[in-house]
Enzyme design. Structure first.
Site, short mmCIF file in Angstrom:
data_model
loop_
_atom_site.label_atom_id
_atom_site.label_comp_id
_atom_site.label_asym_id
_atom_site.label_seq_id
_atom_site.Cartn_x
_atom_site.Cartn_y
_atom_site.Cartn_z
CB CYS A 88 -1.01 0.02 1.28
SG CYS A 88 -2.54 1.23 0.92
CG HIS A 194 -4.13 -3.61 2.52
ND1 HIS A 194 -3.20 -3.29 3.32
CD2 HIS A 194 -4.83 -2.42 1.95
CE1 HIS A 194 -3.12 -1.87 3.51
NE2 HIS A 194 -4.18 -1.33 2.72
CD GLU A 196 -2.24 -6.05 4.85
OE1 GLU A 196 -2.51 -5.04 5.10
OE2 GLU A 196 -1.58 -6.77 3.79
#
Length: 214
Positions: A88, A194, A196
């Site tokens: 990001c 992202h 994650e």
């Protein structure tokens, strides 16, 4: 193998660390993920991850406030060619300059500028938030291997990176026009989305990064 996840006051560190640990476990890798603001830990790490949430200038200031961290990143990432992942705003900081609210110098690892999202479709809102499918470029990259042709991943951003050299773009997303989603060169890779938060596709990318030998 050790992974340094840099803590400079900006980033979803717990989620990123847990996802890296899960990806390593799924891949059968013996990996220690260290959340750190210590340049010496980064210097000794096998792989380096730079997350980032918020405004470009704030993130750049936070990174610069860690004594010796930028010099260590230059030493280990650029000169010693340690595998590096920016996430990001961590990816945006790889650019030459960010133009969010004010012009602010980046790390200049990927020549280009970070500019405001301006979708061609006025019905599309900014920030770009939610699940969208990647358009992976024809030049396959090991970090994107096995994710499928158009994997869905999770975005939250109002600015995007425009590289000066088109071949630095490894994947895009269609959001009122093509928007840079993944960049890379040599031992560097960065994702606007992202991983994650991107479930199976994100874990696969992180697993690929942990296995990657540039």
């Amino acid at each position: 193998m050790t992974v340094a996840l840099i803590d400079y006051g900006s980033g979803n560190l717990r989620s990123a660390a847990k996802s890296l640990e899960r990806a390593a476990y799924d891949a059968g890798l013996s990996t220690r993920v260290m959340v750190t603001s210590d340049p010496q830990v980064v210097r000794l790490a096998d792989r380096i991850v730079l997350p980032g949430v918020g405004a470009f200038a704030d993130c750049r200031q936070g990174l610069g406030a860690l004594p010796g961290m930028i010099e260590t990143l230059e030493e280990r990432v650029i000169r010693a060619a340690r595998p590096f992942l920016g996430i990001c705003v961590g990816m945006q900081l790889m650019a030459t300059v960010g133009r969010e609210h004010e012009d602010c110098s980046g790390l200049d690892w990927i020549s280009g500028e970070v500019v405001a999202l301006k979708p061609n479709d006025p019905s599309l809102k900014v920030p770009h938030m939610g699940w969208n499918q990647l358009e992976i470029s024809a030049q396959a990259h090991p970090v994107l291997a096995g994710m499928g042709q158009n994997p869905h991943v999770y975005f939250v951003h109002s600015y995007h990176l425009l590289p000066s050299e088109h071949d630095r773009v490894l994947a895009t997303v269609d959001y009122g026009g093509a928007v840079t989603a993944v960049v890379g060169r040599d031992n560097l890779v960065g994702t606007q989305f992202h991983p994650e938060k991107s479930q199976t596709a994100g874990l696969k990318l992180l697993e690929n990064f942990l296995k990657w030998t540039p």
